[in-house]
Scaffold this motif. Structure first.
Motif, PDB file in Angstrom:
ATOM      1  N   VAL A  90     -40.234  36.419  -3.570  1.00  0.00           N
ATOM      2  CA  VAL A  90     -39.330  35.843  -4.583  1.00  0.00           C
ATOM      3  C   VAL A  90     -39.846  36.296  -5.944  1.00  0.00           C
ATOM      4  N   ILE A  91     -38.962  36.939  -6.693  1.00  0.00           N
ATOM      5  CA  ILE A  91     -39.349  37.409  -8.033  1.00  0.00           C
ATOM      6  C   ILE A  91     -38.517  36.643  -9.062  1.00  0.00           C
ATOM      7  N   VAL A  92     -39.206  35.962  -9.969  1.00  0.00           N
ATOM      8  CA  VAL A  92     -38.505  35.134 -10.950  1.00  0.00           C
ATOM      9  C   VAL A  92     -38.616  35.789 -12.328  1.00  0.00           C
ATOM     10  N   ALA A  93     -37.483  35.901 -13.022  1.00  0.00           N
ATOM     11  CA  ALA A  93     -37.476  36.480 -14.374  1.00  0.00           C
ATOM     12  C   ALA A  93     -36.668  35.547 -15.285  1.00  0.00           C
ATOM     13  N   PRO A  94     -37.000  35.507 -16.571  1.00  0.00           N
ATOM     14  CA  PRO A  94     -36.344  34.514 -17.428  1.00  0.00           C
ATOM     15  C   PRO A  94     -34.915  34.845 -17.850  1.00  0.00           C
ATOM     16  N   SER A  95     -34.453  36.093 -17.673  1.00  0.00           N
ATOM     17  CA  SER A  95     -33.067  36.377 -18.089  1.00  0.00           C
ATOM     18  C   SER A  95     -32.342  37.157 -16.996  1.00  0.00           C
ATOM     19  N   ARG A  96     -31.000  37.050 -17.050  1.00  0.00           N
ATOM     20  CA  ARG A  96     -30.180  37.748 -16.029  1.00  0.00           C
ATOM     21  C   ARG A  96     -30.387  39.250 -16.119  1.00  0.00           C
ATOM     22  N   GLU A  97     -30.402  39.767 -17.369  1.00  0.00           N
ATOM     23  CA  GLU A  97     -30.535  41.224 -17.531  1.00  0.00           C
ATOM     24  C   GLU A  97     -31.835  41.721 -16.914  1.00  0.00           C
ATOM     25  N   LEU A  98     -32.899  40.973 -17.180  1.00  0.00           N
ATOM     26  CA  LEU A  98     -34.191  41.397 -16.641  1.00  0.00           C
ATOM     27  C   LEU A  98     -34.174  41.307 -15.114  1.00  0.00           C
ATOM     28  N   GLU A 150     -22.530  43.926 -30.444  1.00  0.00           N
ATOM     29  CA  GLU A 150     -23.397  42.743 -30.360  1.00  0.00           C
ATOM     30  C   GLU A 150     -23.697  42.417 -28.898  1.00  0.00           C
ATOM     31  N   LEU A 151     -24.871  41.879 -28.661  1.00  0.00           N
ATOM     32  CA  LEU A 151     -25.260  41.480 -27.306  1.00  0.00           C
ATOM     33  C   LEU A 151     -25.949  40.119 -27.389  1.00  0.00           C
ATOM     34  N   HIS A 152     -25.373  39.135 -26.710  1.00  0.00           N
ATOM     35  CA  HIS A 152     -25.983  37.799 -26.711  1.00  0.00           C
ATOM     36  C   HIS A 152     -25.520  37.025 -25.491  1.00  0.00           C
ATOM     37  N   GLY A 153     -26.114  35.858 -25.301  1.00  0.00           N
ATOM     38  CA  GLY A 153     -25.889  35.086 -24.085  1.00  0.00           C
ATOM     39  C   GLY A 153     -24.506  34.478 -23.950  1.00  0.00           C
ATOM     40  N   ASP A 154     -23.737  34.421 -25.035  1.00  0.00           N
ATOM     41  CA  ASP A 154     -22.399  33.827 -24.928  1.00  0.00           C
ATOM     42  C   ASP A 154     -21.399  34.806 -24.311  1.00  0.00           C
ATOM     43  N   VAL A 180     -19.407  41.853 -19.586  1.00  0.00           N
ATOM     44  CA  VAL A 180     -19.409  42.437 -20.934  1.00  0.00           C
ATOM     45  C   VAL A 180     -20.823  42.881 -21.308  1.00  0.00           C
ATOM     46  N   ARG A 181     -21.797  42.064 -20.977  1.00  0.00           N
ATOM     47  CA  ARG A 181     -23.175  42.413 -21.307  1.00  0.00           C
ATOM     48  C   ARG A 181     -23.599  43.695 -20.587  1.00  0.00           C
ATOM     49  N   SER A 182     -23.238  43.799 -19.314  1.00  0.00           N
ATOM     50  CA  SER A 182     -23.611  45.013 -18.568  1.00  0.00           C
ATOM     51  C   SER A 182     -22.935  46.231 -19.172  1.00  0.00           C
ATOM     52  N   THR A 183     -21.646  46.076 -19.559  1.00  0.00           N
ATOM     53  CA  THR A 183     -20.912  47.217 -20.116  1.00  0.00           C
ATOM     54  C   THR A 183     -21.560  47.671 -21.421  1.00  0.00           C
ATOM     55  N   ILE A 184     -21.927  46.703 -22.258  1.00  0.00           N
ATOM     56  CA  ILE A 184     -22.542  47.061 -23.543  1.00  0.00           C
ATOM     57  C   ILE A 184     -23.866  47.798 -23.317  1.00  0.00           C
ATOM     58  N   LEU A 185     -24.659  47.282 -22.391  1.00  0.00           N
ATOM     59  CA  LEU A 185     -25.957  47.936 -22.131  1.00  0.00           C
ATOM     60  C   LEU A 185     -25.765  49.356 -21.601  1.00  0.00           C
ATOM     61  N   LYS A 186     -24.748  49.521 -20.772  1.00  0.00           N
ATOM     62  CA  LYS A 186     -24.446  50.848 -20.223  1.00  0.00           C
ATOM     63  C   LYS A 186     -24.076  51.806 -21.360  1.00  0.00           C
ATOM     64  N   LYS A 187     -23.207  51.325 -22.258  1.00  0.00           N
ATOM     65  CA  LYS A 187     -22.781  52.169 -23.386  1.00  0.00           C
ATOM     66  C   LYS A 187     -23.964  52.498 -24.291  1.00  0.00           C
ATOM     67  N   PHE A 188     -24.852  51.543 -24.458  1.00  0.00           N
ATOM     68  CA  PHE A 188     -26.039  51.782 -25.299  1.00  0.00           C
ATOM     69  C   PHE A 188     -26.913  52.853 -24.654  1.00  0.00           C
ATOM     70  N   ARG A 189     -27.073  52.719 -23.322  1.00  0.00           N
ATOM     71  CA  ARG A 189     -27.912  53.693 -22.609  1.00  0.00           C
ATOM     72  C   ARG A 189     -27.357  55.108 -22.707  1.00  0.00           C
TER      73      ARG A 189
END
Ligand SMILES: Nc1ncnc2c1ncn2[C@@H]1O[C@H](COP(=O)(O)OP(=O)(O)OP(=O)(O)O)[C@@H](O)[C@H]1O
Length: 530
Positions: free
Chosen positions: A174-182, A421-425, A430-439
């Motif tokens: 079991v691997i626990v991380a503090p955020s969904r992205e991580l 912008e990227l934030h928890g709201d 949407v967050r995944s799409t933004i990160l993909k575009k940034f990459r």
């Protein structure tokens, strides 16, 4: 016409740097030089920069790096090398991992282990509970994944270690991380190593995604490894749908953040249930496996305040502290005083004792740190000038309040700079799409909050900007660590008001860094010396 007389060795990657004189500007090429940062004296600066506030920098800063502070929390009591880790390992096969896994690593382009991997892999393979501490971007994820994949899943070596009896029904890691992205990033790393045919052996259990779908997948796929956020793992565990009593590995990634008050209940559930097979504890043997319950606990972060050491001692069995160049018993680590930064906003994830260890590197050595002063209303414009001056391609800019992000994006876009912008709201998609575009370079500036400070691996990021000051040195370290990953060059610029300069100085002292004053003038980064 006055010549600029001093140059520093510092050169931001591909930076747009010119030399200024009182009668105009010279280009680097006209001097037969390439990308060197210019240093001006206070006098010259005043002539060049009329109307810009003067920065008070101690004279000694010119020569000496800030070093050795007495303020950190932890110092080592007679560090003892208790094992010989192959610190200078030349290949993964030297670390005792199975040939199939070495092959997979090679296929993915990983041929030489990093220092922390060389120290951690053999130690974890010997079943010790550990705290792994090493600077941001140094490869800590593989440092714990490799020993796990050596014992769990299709790449493992068949061992007669007492575990290979019968068919597994429990989850094994079991691997626990503090955020969904991580969490999702770790899942991708495991999938990459397992290969497409074995993708189902790892499952993500992150919040924000459909819980019943996750529960169905657990039932159907019977994964060996789950990776998730504390809330979702605890929820599914409490519902009796996570068979983890026989689990062998519990990894707590970004452990200092997982100790935050907000995660307390969920973490308690996880620690009480994962790998706590009734009757597993006890025995007279000296083997760490027999001495403690079945679970091996692995705690990881670039920043390890004393609260982590305390927690690790109570959760683990004779835990060891692993750093890039040493392995020591956690018992030998003692606290050593602390200083908080006054006047900075507090955040919910700050656990107590947040200062990192003083003699320990939480940031890669290849980063350049600067700060510049401006009025609050000009910060976004200063960010734009900074991006141009450094010719940065992938920028992460941190702000402290989510509602400021949209406005900053609007201002940058209005000046022709691609930003998002990227934030928890925002939704997970949407967050995944933004990160993909940034990459892939579609977004040049990512404006974000503390959400993105921890663990996110965006190797393309060449500049981190603090538009709002980080809460403390730990937050500075994690934000800054989004750039300069694994030996790459990176620049960190803090844009602050004059009244905030003392905070920057405290950060520099606590982290034993040199954060140089600079200005962005006529498309140049100009270092200011007192
Ligand atoms: N041995 C290696 N060879 C080449 N690349 C590697 C190696 N180990 C890790 N990497 C790459 O280095 C990058 C940083 O690794 P990782 O994200 O694990 O760092 P980290 O120490 O966990 O950082 P943070 O503290 O920010 O979480 C990743 O892109 C990873 O794929």
């Amino acid at each position: 016409f006055r010549k600029v007389t001093q140059f520093t060795r510092i050169a931001p990657s591909q930076g747009n740097v010119r030399f200024l004189s009182s009668s105009g500007s010279l280009t680097l090429s006209s001097l037969g030089l390439k990308s060197e940062v210019k240093t001006v004296s206070a006098n010259e600066k005043n002539k060049l920069q009329q109307g810009i506030s003067t920065i008070e920098v101690p004279k000694s800063r010119e020569k000496k790096r800030v070093s050795g502070n007495k303020q950190g929390l932890i110092k080592e009591k007679n560090p003892v090398d208790i094992m010989t880790a192959p610190f200078a390992a030349k290949s993964f096969s030297e670390l005792g991992i199975p040939p199939l896994l070495v092959e997979r690593l090679e296929k993915e382009g990983f041929t030489i282990p990093t220092d922390v991997q060389a120290a951690a892999v053999p130690t974890v393979l010997k079943n010790h509970d550990v705290v792994i501490q090493s600077y941001t971007g140094s490869g800590k994820t593989l440092a714990y994944l490799l020993p796990i994949l050596s014992r769990v899943g299709p790449l493992k070596e068949e061992l007669s270690d007492g575990y290979e009896t019968g068919k597994k029904i429990d989850i094994e890691a079991v691997i626990v991380a503090p955020s969904r992205e991580l969490g999702m990033q770790i899942v991708r790393e495991v999938e990459k190593l397992l290969g497409p045919a074995n993708k189902k052996l790892v499952q993500q259990l992150v919040g924000g995604a459909n819980r019943s779908r996750q529960e169905d997948a657990l039932k159907k796929n019977k994964p060996a490894i789950v990776v998730g956020t504390p809330g979702r793992i605890a929820e599914i565990s409490a519902a009796g749908k996570l068979p983890t009593h026989g689990c062998r590995y519990l990894v707590l990634d970004e452990i200092d953040q997982l100790l935050a008050f907000t995660f307390r209940e969920d973490m308690k559930r996880i620690l009480d249930h994962v790998g706590r097979r009734p009757g597993a504890r006890g025995g007279e043997s000296n083997s760490p496996l027999v001495k403690r319950a079945a679970r091996q606990t692995i705690m990881v972060s670039a920043t390890v305040p004393f609260s982590v050491i305390r927690a690790a001692r109570s959760w683990g069995c004779d835990p060891l502290l692993i750093q890039a160049n040493k392995v020591v018993p956690l018992e030998s680590v003692t606290p050593a005083g602390s200083v908080n930064i006054p006047g900075t906003p507090s955040t919910t994830d700050s656990s107590s004792n947040v200062q990192p260890m003083p003699d320990v590197q939480s940031l890669p050595p290849n980063l350049q740190h600067y700060y510049t002063i401006t009025r609050i209303q000009h910060k976004v414009d200063m960010l734009r000038r900074c991006v141009h001056a450094l010719d940065a391609k992938c920028v992460i800019a941190f702000m402290n309040h989510t509602k400021q992000l949209k406005d900053a994006v609007f201002k940058l876009e209005a000046r022709g700079m691609n930003a998002a912008e990227l934030h928890g709201d925002l939704s997970k998609l949407v967050r995944s799409t933004i990160l993909k575009k940034f990459r892939n370079g579609e977004i040049r500036v990512l404006l974000t909050n503390e959400l993105s400070a921890r663990g996110l691996d965006l190797p393309e990021c060449d500049l981190v900007v603090n538009l709002g000051l980080p809460t403390d040195s730990v937050h500075y370290a994690h934000r800054a660590g989004r750039t300069g990953r694994l030996g790459r060059k990176g620049t960190v610029v803090t844009i602050c008001e004059e009244s905030e300069v003392f905070v920057v100085k405290k950060l520099q002292k606590q982290l034993s860094l040199s954060i140089q004053a600079c200005e962005f003038s006529e498309g140049n980064l100009v270092i200011i010396e007192d």
